[in-house]
Design a protein around this motif. Structure first.
Motif, PDB file in Angstrom:
ATOM      1  N   VAL A 261       0.849  -1.189   0.000  1.00 55.79           N
ATOM      2  CA  VAL A 261       0.000   0.000   0.000  1.00 55.79           C
ATOM      3  C   VAL A 261       0.886   1.241   0.000  1.00 55.79           C
ATOM      4  O   VAL A 261       1.831   1.352   0.789  1.00 55.79           O
ATOM      5  CB  VAL A 261      -0.924   0.010   1.233  1.00 55.79           C
ATOM      6  N   LEU A 262       0.577   2.184  -0.878  1.00 58.31           N
ATOM      7  CA  LEU A 262       1.255   3.479  -0.897  1.00 58.31           C
ATOM      8  C   LEU A 262       0.513   4.419   0.036  1.00 58.31           C
ATOM      9  O   LEU A 262      -0.700   4.623  -0.096  1.00 58.31           O
ATOM     10  CB  LEU A 262       1.277   4.044  -2.310  1.00 58.31           C
ATOM     11  N   LEU A 263       1.233   4.996   0.989  1.00 56.47           N
ATOM     12  CA  LEU A 263       0.624   5.891   1.964  1.00 56.47           C
ATOM     13  C   LEU A 263       0.602   7.300   1.390  1.00 56.47           C
ATOM     14  O   LEU A 263       1.624   7.978   1.322  1.00 56.47           O
ATOM     15  CB  LEU A 263       1.425   5.844   3.270  1.00 56.47           C
ATOM     16  N   VAL A 264      -0.562   7.740   0.954  1.00 61.38           N
ATOM     17  CA  VAL A 264      -0.684   9.020   0.266  1.00 61.38           C
ATOM     18  C   VAL A 264      -1.133  10.133   1.197  1.00 61.38           C
ATOM     19  O   VAL A 264      -0.850  11.310   0.942  1.00 61.38           O
ATOM     20  CB  VAL A 264      -1.644   8.915  -0.935  1.00 61.38           C
ATOM     21  N   ASP A 265      -1.849   9.790   2.259  1.00 62.05           N
ATOM     22  CA  ASP A 265      -2.312  10.805   3.205  1.00 62.05           C
ATOM     23  C   ASP A 265      -2.302  10.218   4.619  1.00 62.05           C
ATOM     24  O   ASP A 265      -3.345  10.117   5.275  1.00 62.05           O
ATOM     25  CB  ASP A 265      -3.715  11.283   2.834  1.00 62.05           C
ATOM     26  N   PRO A 266      -1.126   9.812   5.110  1.00 66.70           N
ATOM     27  CA  PRO A 266      -1.074   9.182   6.431  1.00 66.70           C
ATOM     28  C   PRO A 266      -1.388  10.178   7.537  1.00 66.70           C
ATOM     29  O   PRO A 266      -1.259  11.400   7.356  1.00 66.70           O
ATOM     30  CB  PRO A 266       0.373   8.690   6.518  1.00 66.70           C
ATOM     31  N   ILE A 267      -1.785   9.668   8.665  1.00 66.14           N
ATOM     32  CA  ILE A 267      -2.102  10.518   9.811  1.00 66.14           C
ATOM     33  C   ILE A 267      -0.888  11.350  10.206  1.00 66.14           C
ATOM     34  O   ILE A 267      -1.014  12.531  10.552  1.00 66.14           O
ATOM     35  CB  ILE A 267      -2.603   9.662  10.979  1.00 66.14           C
ATOM     36  N   GLU A 268       0.286  10.742  10.154  1.00 62.29           N
ATOM     37  CA  GLU A 268       1.530  11.462  10.439  1.00 62.29           C
ATOM     38  C   GLU A 268       2.265  11.690   9.127  1.00 62.29           C
ATOM     39  O   GLU A 268       2.649  10.735   8.439  1.00 62.29           O
ATOM     40  CB  GLU A 268       2.384  10.654  11.416  1.00 62.29           C
ATOM     41  N   PRO A 269       2.490  12.940   8.747  1.00 63.88           N
ATOM     42  CA  PRO A 269       3.032  13.265   7.424  1.00 63.88           C
ATOM     43  C   PRO A 269       4.381  12.625   7.117  1.00 63.88           C
ATOM     44  O   PRO A 269       4.728  12.476   5.942  1.00 63.88           O
ATOM     45  CB  PRO A 269       3.140  14.801   7.467  1.00 63.88           C
ATOM     46  N   GLU A 270       5.151  12.255   8.142  1.00 65.59           N
ATOM     47  CA  GLU A 270       6.482  11.697   7.884  1.00 65.59           C
ATOM     48  C   GLU A 270       6.425  10.406   7.063  1.00 65.59           C
ATOM     49  O   GLU A 270       7.412  10.010   6.439  1.00 65.59           O
ATOM     50  CB  GLU A 270       7.212  11.424   9.201  1.00 65.59           C
ATOM     51  N   PHE A 271       5.276   9.730   7.060  1.00 62.35           N
ATOM     52  CA  PHE A 271       5.150   8.473   6.324  1.00 62.35           C
ATOM     53  C   PHE A 271       4.628   8.672   4.899  1.00 62.35           C
ATOM     54  O   PHE A 271       4.517   7.705   4.152  1.00 62.35           O
ATOM     55  CB  PHE A 271       4.219   7.515   7.070  1.00 62.35           C
TER      56      PHE A 271
END
Length: 710
Positions: A261-271
């Motif tokens: 899975v590509l994290l496009v809008d994670p809760i923590e921006p660092e990811f």
């Protein structure tokens, strides 16, 4: 999120040691237990408050043992509270709540935290055993998922040193095809002064029961996602992890297979922009003895420790899942990952079988607030070493778990006779030597019903296999830098208490003539070949500038970028396999419509004066294959009939799962000298199946030998 763990650095942590007077004080003051809790993560450690159930048999939040201390209840060494819906077993350090009679671990109370497991999950999705199975004749590796729910509860042992509980389910032949035909007895054990608990299970199939398959079985734990954010699989593979919410749409976008899975809008921006994939954290069985999760607030670790791999399928190189986003922590006993349908356990209708999986130790440790939380990892490794030293355990009460005095020992010395390496036999230094159920050469890789026992030979080739269960075995072995593998020419029968010395054994690796050229290293992996950098759009930050670069997502697509029109050409004596041999022979993508074509790799070499009457030997060692057909041609790429073909082989799926090896396969191709010419020659290696990006092979090693010489 706390920033303390973000700044953690690797290195050993020197554990705090409390004074002897404080330890004595602990013994006489339950109030002190409550106020200060556990601080030292060692085996004899960490008194915590004793707990007792409320009068209605439930905890305040309905998820585990009650929080707090009842001054009217005296502290005993071990306590067992049997309630209508729960069973709570506890020692001086932890309290474990298990659903009654289902046998799901619903809560772990420790160090003032009422539950280390994720209370937002259903109670059957926090700590559980499961099996994936199918009816006989089913194809593939995906079956019916059974989160083994027991129907009967029993106290097996209860004394001042140990509590052992049984949660069992007995198969009823009238249940029909919807129930796996197994008796399953899940056991949970807590010992005095132990910072954790054990679990093991006995699986049994009776002769008169239906035939069926097992695809996967394991034990799983789901720690709290609000606390356990730092995952440790190995010294070089540990990091902060994204949240499971980040994987769900629209925060996450599934890639070419759903586990990635590509994290496009994670809760923590660092990811943001990272790829999360559970297979990136898999390990070989021999390297999965401890892994787990760390909480920073407070500093607590939860670990799964396996003291032995004897009950796992597939030998020491079998790759299994460990920990991954969830947080999830797994001990996989059997799976078809990196092997495919060849790994599925298939039972006949008249086949009796019984096997003990485990025990696994669920270890909990903690540190004072100001200490480096990575000390928890150092302690977990120390605890793992202590568990290994204690194997086989003496506490399991089941008669099916065989104790040390009922096991045997097999020892010997393995030598290598390879006349093009040495005129004399040489010790098989560092060889893997093991016992598995009788079978053909290499069958231990997919053997799943029995137990396996492995060891590494010392520099002189001496090996010892200890604590071997009674039975008949094949003795197998392989050595780095030598092709193929060894198998002893007779079965070895082990009986209780016996010590067998097989003496000096000689392994003669396949060899007919001198080496004309070679590509790679015979090490059963493709790790030494060229592994490209990932597409910057699809990275896992952990594996940037990492020795396990092959774990990055999407590397198969880099082949078409490096070879957009023509396939790989390797020129002997000029090319360098570390730079010029792509780690996987994959299909090449030729357009934006996901059209792929098979590939043909060329090996160009010179022979001044070929022996036209002799036979040359092409040795092909493959590290993995997935739905691939490898064809070999010499000097004519257009000839309809190849000189050699493997046929369609493999369902390892290693290319998609970043594994660098799956099942080892070895082939010898006879090349008539009449096929070669004086001067320039070419061997064509064609992978013919063009169905998608994940079809292909990884080579371990290739060698061309000249004709037999005296």
């Amino acid at each position: 999120m706390s920033t303390d763990l973000r700044q953690m650095k690797k290195g050993a942590f020197s554990l705090s040691i409390l004074s002897a007077s404080l330890k004595i004080f602990w013994l006489f003051s339950s109030l002190f237990f409550y106020l200060y809790g556990p601080f030292i993560p060692t085996t004899t450690k960490d008194p915590v408050v004793s707990t007792t159930p409320d009068t209605d048999g439930h905890s305040p939040n309905g998820h585990g043992p009650p929080n707090g201390h009842n001054p009217n209840v005296s502290l005993s060494l071990l306590q067992l509270h049997i309630q209508e819906q729960y069973v709570v077993m506890e020692n001086e350090i932890i309290a474990v709540t298990i659903s009654n009679p289902m046998g799901f671990v619903t809560g772990i109370q420790y160090h003032g935290i009422e539950n280390l497991l994720d209370v937002t999950n259903p109670e059957d999705d926090r700590g559980y055993w499961d099996v994936v199975w199918n009816t006989a004749g089913a194809k593939g590796t995906k079956g019916m998922f059974d989160r083994i729910e027991a129907t009967d509860f029993k106290v097996i042992v209860q004394n001042d040193e140990q509590i052992e509980l049984s949660f069992s389910r007995t198969y009823n032949s009238s249940s029909g095809d919807g129930v796996v035909p197994l008796n399953v007895d899940k056991r949970f054990v807590i010992l005095r002064n132990s910072s954790g608990f054990y679990s093991y299970a006995i699986y049994e199939h009776l002769k008169e029961w239906p035939a069926f398959n097992i695809d996967n079985t394991r034990i799983a734990f789901k720690p709290r996602k609000d606390k356990f954010r730092y995952m440790v699989v190995a010294d070089e593979r540990q990091r902060f992890m994204p949240l499971p919410d980040d994987r769900k749409p629209p925060r996450g976008v599934a890639l070419e297979y759903p586990e990635a899975v590509l994290l496009v809008d994670p809760i923590e921006p660092e990811f943001k922009g990272e790829v999360d994939d559970k297979y990136q954290y898999g390990c070989e069985s021999k390297d999965t003895r401890v892994h787990g999760w760390i909480s920073n607030d407070p500093p607590i670790g939860i670990w799964q420790i396996t003291a032995s791999e004897e009950y796992r399928s597939g030998g020491p190189l079998k790759q299994v899942l460990t920990s991954h986003v969830g947080p999830a922590s797994l001990t996989v006993f059997h799976s078809a990952h990196y092997a495919g349908a060849a790994m599925v356990i298939r039972f006949g209708s008249n086949e009796a079988w019984k096997k003990v999986y485990g025990p696994v130790f669920i270890h909990i440790n903690s540190l004072p607030e100001k200490e480096d939380p990575l000390g928890l990892w150092q302690n977990a490794k120390q605890q793992m070493a202590a568990e290994v030293q204690s194997w086989p355990y003496n506490f399991p009460a089941s008669k099916d778990f065989i104790k040390a005095d009922q096991r045997g020992t097999v020892s010997g010395r393995l030598m290598i006779r390879e006349r093009y390496v040495s005129n004399e036999s040489i010790p098989a230094s560092g060889a893997y030597v093991g016992l598995a159920l009788p079978g053909e050469l290499g069958s231990w890789q997919t053997e799943s019903k029995g137990y396996q026992f492995w060891s590494r030979a010392d520099e002189n080739g001496h090996f010892t296999l200890e604590n071997v269960l009674s039975g008949n075995y094949s003795l197998n072995g392989w050595v780095y830098n030598f092709i193929s593998e060894y198998q002893y020419d007779a079965f070895i029968t082990v009986t209780p208490g016996i010590a067998i010395d097989v003496g000096e054994l000689v392994f003669e690796p396949p060899r007919d003539g001198p080496t004309l050229w070679e590509i790679g290293i015979p090490d059963r992996t493709a790790a030494e070949f060229y592994v490209p950098d990932p597409n910057p759009k699809f990275i896992n930050k952990l594996f940037v500038n990492h020795s396990d670069k092959f774990r990055q997502y999407g590397l198969w697509e880099r082949y078409a970028e490096l070879y957009p029109k023509e396939d790989l050409v390797y020129t002997v004596d000029q090319s360098d396999y570390k730079k010029d041999w792509f780690f996987a022979q994959v299909n090449r993508k030729i357009d934006d419509n996901n059209t792929y074509v098979g590939t043909t790799w060329k090996i160009e070499f010179k022979i001044d004066s070929p022996d036209t009457h002799g036979t040359y030997k092409l040795r092909l060692a493959l590290a993995t294959a997935h739905a691939a057909e490898l064809q070999v041609r010499v000097n004519d790429a257009q000839t309809v009939t190849p000189l050699f073909t493997t046929g369609v082989i493999g369902k390892d799926n290693t290319i998609a799962r970043h594994g660098i090896h799956g099942l080892y396969r070895f082939y010898t191709v006879d090349i008539p000298g009449s096929e070669l010419v004086a001067g320039n020659n070419t061997i064509f290696l064609t992978q013919t199946n063009d169905q998608g990006p994940f079809v292909g092979i990884m080579y371990d090693y290739i060698r061309l030998e000249g004709p037999l010489t005296s």
